[in-house]
Design a protein around this motif. Structure first.
Motif, PDB file in Angstrom:
ATOM      1  N   VAL A   1       0.979  -1.284   0.113  1.00 52.56           N
ATOM      2  CA  VAL A   1       0.212  -0.074  -0.106  1.00 52.56           C
ATOM      3  C   VAL A   1       0.768   1.232   0.085  1.00 52.56           C
ATOM      4  N   LYS A   2       0.587   2.129  -1.075  1.00 53.14           N
ATOM      5  CA  LYS A   2       1.654   3.127  -1.032  1.00 53.14           C
ATOM      6  C   LYS A   2       0.715   4.367  -0.768  1.00 53.14           C
ATOM      7  N   PHE A   3       1.398   5.266  -0.254  1.00 57.78           N
ATOM      8  CA  PHE A   3       0.813   6.724   0.348  1.00 57.78           C
ATOM      9  C   PHE A   3       1.434   7.955  -0.350  1.00 57.78           C
ATOM     10  N   ASP A   4       0.629   8.908  -0.490  1.00 56.89           N
ATOM     11  CA  ASP A   4       1.437  10.090  -1.373  1.00 56.89           C
ATOM     12  C   ASP A   4       2.418  11.022  -0.495  1.00 56.89           C
ATOM     13  N   GLN A   5       2.462  10.634   0.872  1.00 54.41           N
ATOM     14  CA  GLN A   5       3.396  11.201   1.773  1.00 54.41           C
ATOM     15  C   GLN A   5       3.503  10.064   2.946  1.00 54.41           C
ATOM     16  N   PRO A   6       4.549  10.352   3.694  1.00 54.87           N
ATOM     17  CA  PRO A   6       4.691   9.307   4.815  1.00 54.87           C
ATOM     18  C   PRO A   6       3.576   9.326   5.601  1.00 54.87           C
ATOM     19  N   PHE A   7       2.988   8.228   6.051  1.00 55.67           N
ATOM     20  CA  PHE A   7       1.718   7.877   6.743  1.00 55.67           C
ATOM     21  C   PHE A   7       2.208   6.963   8.050  1.00 55.67           C
ATOM     22  N   GLY A   8       2.726   7.460   9.085  1.00 52.89           N
ATOM     23  CA  GLY A   8       3.278   6.698  10.207  1.00 52.89           C
ATOM     24  C   GLY A   8       2.100   5.936  11.087  1.00 52.89           C
ATOM     25  N   LEU A   9       0.801   6.366  10.927  1.00 52.74           N
ATOM     26  CA  LEU A   9      -0.145   5.913  11.719  1.00 52.74           C
ATOM     27  C   LEU A   9      -1.242   5.002  11.217  1.00 52.74           C
ATOM     28  N   PHE A  10      -0.569   4.296   9.907  1.00 51.61           N
ATOM     29  CA  PHE A  10      -1.489   3.406   9.336  1.00 51.61           C
ATOM     30  C   PHE A  10      -1.773   2.302  10.095  1.00 51.61           C
ATOM     31  N   LYS A  11      -0.803   1.584  10.764  1.00 51.63           N
ATOM     32  CA  LYS A  11      -1.365   0.417  11.427  1.00 51.63           C
ATOM     33  C   LYS A  11      -1.959   0.638  12.519  1.00 51.63           C
ATOM     34  N   LYS A  12      -1.741   1.805  13.506  1.00 48.67           N
ATOM     35  CA  LYS A  12      -2.816   2.269  14.326  1.00 48.67           C
ATOM     36  C   LYS A  12      -4.078   2.643  14.056  1.00 48.67           C
ATOM     37  N   PHE A  13      -4.068   2.882  12.996  1.00 50.51           N
ATOM     38  CA  PHE A  13      -5.503   3.422  12.330  1.00 50.51           C
ATOM     39  C   PHE A  13      -6.411   2.178  11.767  1.00 50.51           C
ATOM     40  N   LEU A  14      -5.456   1.178  11.591  1.00 51.50           N
ATOM     41  CA  LEU A  14      -6.327   0.092  11.250  1.00 51.50           C
ATOM     42  C   LEU A  14      -7.090  -0.567  12.395  1.00 51.50           C
ATOM     43  N   GLU A  15      -6.901  -0.135  13.851  1.00 53.86           N
ATOM     44  CA  GLU A  15      -7.522  -0.470  14.702  1.00 53.86           C
ATOM     45  C   GLU A  15      -9.020   0.024  14.718  1.00 53.86           C
ATOM     46  N   LEU A  16      -9.148   0.551  13.944  1.00 53.65           N
ATOM     47  CA  LEU A  16     -10.715   1.106  13.682  1.00 53.65           C
ATOM     48  C   LEU A  16     -11.457  -0.055  12.819  1.00 53.65           C
ATOM     49  N   TYR A  17     -11.393  -1.182  13.521  1.00 53.78           N
ATOM     50  CA  TYR A  17     -11.534  -2.251  12.663  1.00 53.78           C
ATOM     51  C   TYR A  17     -13.060  -2.327  12.320  1.00 53.78           C
ATOM     52  N   TRP A  18     -14.020  -1.646  13.117  1.00 49.93           N
ATOM     53  CA  TRP A  18     -15.466  -1.593  12.817  1.00 49.93           C
ATOM     54  C   TRP A  18     -15.717  -1.052  11.612  1.00 49.93           C
ATOM     55  N   TYR A  19     -14.842  -0.215  10.995  1.00 49.09           N
ATOM     56  CA  TYR A  19     -15.051   0.452   9.616  1.00 49.09           C
ATOM     57  C   TYR A  19     -14.158   0.015   8.663  1.00 49.09           C
ATOM     58  N   MET A  20     -13.404  -1.031   8.812  1.00 42.93           N
ATOM     59  CA  MET A  20     -12.467  -1.605   7.931  1.00 42.93           C
ATOM     60  C   MET A  20     -12.439  -2.992   8.002  1.00 42.93           C
ATOM     61  N   TYR A  21     -13.603  -3.603   7.917  1.00 45.23           N
ATOM     62  CA  TYR A  21     -13.908  -5.006   7.739  1.00 45.23           C
ATOM     63  C   TYR A  21     -13.565  -5.283   6.174  1.00 45.23           C
ATOM     64  N   MET A  22     -13.038  -6.612   5.923  1.00 51.94           N
ATOM     65  CA  MET A  22     -12.707  -7.076   4.650  1.00 51.94           C
ATOM     66  C   MET A  22     -13.472  -7.580   3.847  1.00 51.94           C
ATOM     67  N   VAL A  23     -13.847  -7.189   2.671  1.00 53.05           N
ATOM     68  CA  VAL A  23     -14.790  -7.838   1.769  1.00 53.05           C
ATOM     69  C   VAL A  23     -14.355  -8.361   0.445  1.00 53.05           C
ATOM     70  N   PRO A  24     -14.814  -9.181  -0.374  1.00 57.62           N
ATOM     71  CA  PRO A  24     -14.300  -9.395  -1.530  1.00 57.62           C
ATOM     72  C   PRO A  24     -14.560  -8.565  -2.636  1.00 57.62           C
ATOM     73  N   GLU A  25     -13.975  -8.671  -3.736  1.00 57.60           N
ATOM     74  CA  GLU A  25     -14.393  -7.706  -5.147  1.00 57.60           C
ATOM     75  C   GLU A  25     -15.694  -8.158  -5.511  1.00 57.60           C
ATOM     76  N   GLY A  26     -16.368  -6.901  -5.820  1.00 62.08           N
ATOM     77  CA  GLY A  26     -17.837  -7.259  -6.255  1.00 62.08           C
ATOM     78  C   GLY A  26     -18.735  -7.162  -5.198  1.00 62.08           C
ATOM     79  N   TYR A  27     -18.200  -6.820  -3.976  1.00 60.45           N
ATOM     80  CA  TYR A  27     -19.112  -6.990  -2.731  1.00 60.45           C
ATOM     81  C   TYR A  27     -20.410  -6.329  -2.825  1.00 60.45           C
ATOM     82  N   ASP A  28     -21.500  -6.989  -2.457  1.00 55.18           N
ATOM     83  CA  ASP A  28     -22.889  -6.179  -2.244  1.00 55.18           C
ATOM     84  C   ASP A  28     -23.443  -6.288  -1.056  1.00 55.18           C
TER      85      ASP A  28
END
Length: 547
Positions: free
Chosen positions: A194-221
């Motif tokens: 995963v690339k960012f347009d500028q350094p993003f040192g908090l990415f892993k910490k922010f993944l702790e917002l898992y309630w809004y970052m559930y993983m879904v498959p391509e074409g998800y409905d």
């Protein structure tokens, strides 16, 4: 919270019936009785470097034992949840109600989440690591994961998930920073860069917002709700009920133990208790402290109390009179007798608040003096602001533990400073349609996530749930400094500076961190207290079993 947003729920935990303050005091006399499972004074030590504290580490054993005893397979768990509405949805990235969060926890998995002690834990990911300047992060995925429809889950699905969040401007977009979807690359089935347009040192910490970052498959409905979670879609009627069945191909070997989970929307606490006591329900959530007295002595029911980092703030809109004057905001913080509010609303349980969130973040600034009630100083500040004998309307709803009751206590305490507070208690649907983000003075609910993650959702200028409409260039600059660095020392300095601003001129009044009270049939096992301020240890249905 809030209604829930990134805090799980845009209408989070709901208390839809008022309880007398007198009855709540009974709680003090019954704590310690049989059938209670409590996390109390030793909680901070237990959480150590946990997610609630913003840890950057993670445990790798996703299937560690969560309760004593040998889990048994089979059975249907009937959950009666507060906080549902006609707006209920199964969308993995746009939860609105508290029952939404309960259902999504059954259907979907995140890359990482937190365990019952608050420690960061890998789920679909096995590692999340940055390059030297944190402008690029490599996500390694667990092999052998399949979706409910039998298709393998891989790196392309993770990229699809992030893209879906951005394209639809869902709440998690604010916490994914300057991610460049087009430049990001699927290396192989289990590897995504995963690339960012500028350094993003908090990415892993922010993944702790898992309630809004559930993983879904391509074409998800959302209508078919295909995910990788422990349970699969069977039926769903918004505002009423859902039935999900065991995912026989779940990647976490041995789980889930239940055959089926039926989640029913329950309108009020009285109905929850009635259903639990009659045997029509097996688990209920977000009870008042007074309910423990009702359940005391019933050997067929177990009560679980979690003293986590969830918080229920009073919200002052900084762009609306009278709270556009910082002196008024300072005065209102001095009106509250915080310990008295905890005693009356939560019967002494819960933790004292000091108008700053992120209680379990290891960088939480404990050097800032505890604010106490000072009615004379409050009067002086109001006089200086030309707001003597002020009258305000406080909008509330049964959206979080003790929310309505705390509003009533505040109104009583405010009289001592010459402030007249009219409490307007609205139904949840009305509140979020007509009042949330729109009125000068209201209440909200948030879970106990790390400080910077919460700021990304609720206090920086562009946050999606900026209920206080607080905008401060110094605050935003400190946040930007933290974002650009993966250095923990930089994060700490930024947090301390931001919390000082919260304390001195922000729009939140945070008098307490509330306890979460859940109850189950004694036949339900695997339910332990959790740190985040979310019911049933983050709705961990995959860990529950029926004895």
């Amino acid at each position: 919270m809030n209604d829930n947003r990134g805090r799980p729920g845009s209408e989070s935990p709901l208390f839809l019936i008022e309880r007398s303050l007198t009855s709540r005091r009974q709680f003090l006399r019954v704590v310690g009785g049989s059938g209670l499972l409590i996390v109390g004074g030793g909680f901070l030590a237990a959480c150590g470097g946990g997610s609630g504290s913003g840890s950057t580490g993670a445990t790798t054993d996703a299937s560690s034992t969560v309760a004593a005893g040998t889990p048994k397979r089979g059975g249907t768990l009937r959950f009666g949840g507060q906080g549902g509405a006609d707006t209920d949805t199964l969308d993995a990235h746009n939860c609105l109600t508290n029952t939404d969060f309960a259902r999504q926890a059954q259907l979907y998995d995140p890359l990482i989440d937190t365990d019952y002690q608050g420690n960061v834990r890998y789920r679909l990911a096995t590692s999340v690591d940055p390059n030297a300047d944190a402008s690029e992060w490599t996500i390694k995925l667990r092999p052998g994961v399949v979706c409910h429809d039998g298709k393998p889950f891989g790196a392309k699905d993770v990229l699809f998930t992030f893209d879906r969040i951005f394209k639809n401007k869902f709440p998690a977009a604010a916490s994914l920073g300057p991610m460049n979807i087009g430049a990001s690359k699927v290396v192989d089935d289990q590897t995504l860069v995963v690339k960012f347009d500028q350094p993003f040192g908090l990415f892993k910490k922010f993944l702790e917002l898992y309630w809004y970052m559930y993983m879904v498959p391509e074409g998800y409905d959302p209508k078919t709700a295909v995910g990788t979670g422990a349970f699969k879609f069977k039926s769903f009627t918004p505002g009423v009920e859902s039935t999900f069945v065991r995912n026989e191909n779940y990647w976490d070997e041995g789980r889930p133990y239940l055959d089926e989970v039926v989640t029913t929307n329950i309108a009020d606490e009285t109905a929850q208790l009635s259903g639990l006591q009659s045997g029509q329900l097996d688990a209920v959530n977000y009870l008042s402290a007074a309910s423990i007295a009702t359940l005391q002595g019933n050997s067929d029911i177990t009560t679980i109390i979690s003293e986590g980092g969830g918080w229920g703030p009073f919200t002052m809109s900084c762009n609306m009179a009278p709270f556009d004057d910082v002196q008024v905001r300072q005065a209102f913080r001095l009106i509250i007798d915080r310990q008295q509010m905890i005693d009356q609303v939560f019967a002494g349980k819960g933790k004292l608040g000091n108008d700053m969130f992120g209680l379990f973040d290891p960088d939480f600034d404990t050097s800032i003096p505890q604010r106490t009630q000072d009615l004379e100083q409050a009067k002086s500040l109001l006089k200086a602001a030309g707001k003597e004998n002020l009258s305000v309307e406080l909008f509330t709803t049964a959206n979080a533990p003790g929310m309505v009751e705390a509003a009533q206590v505040f109104a009583t305490q405010a009289k001592g400073a010459g402030v007249n507070v009219k409490v307007t208690n609205q139904p949840v649907t009305t509140y979020f349609a007509n009042s949330y983000l729109k009125v000068p003075f209201s209440q909200d609910y948030w879970q106990g996530f790390n400080y910077l993650l919460t700021a990304s959702q609720g206090t920086v200028t562009e946050a999606p749930f900026q209920v206080t409409h607080f905008s401060d260039p110094e605050y935003d600059a400190l946040y930007a400094t933290a974002l650009a660095s993966a250095d923990e020392a930089v994060h700490k300095d930024a947090i301390h500076g931001m919390q000082k601003i919260d304390y001195e001129r922000g729009g939140f009044i945070i008098p307490y961190f509330f306890p979460v009270v859940d109850a189950t049939s004694s036949k339900v096992k695997g339910v332990l207290p959790g740190p985040a301020g979310i019911a049933l240890n983050g709705f961990s249905f995959r860990d529950f079993w029926m004895e």
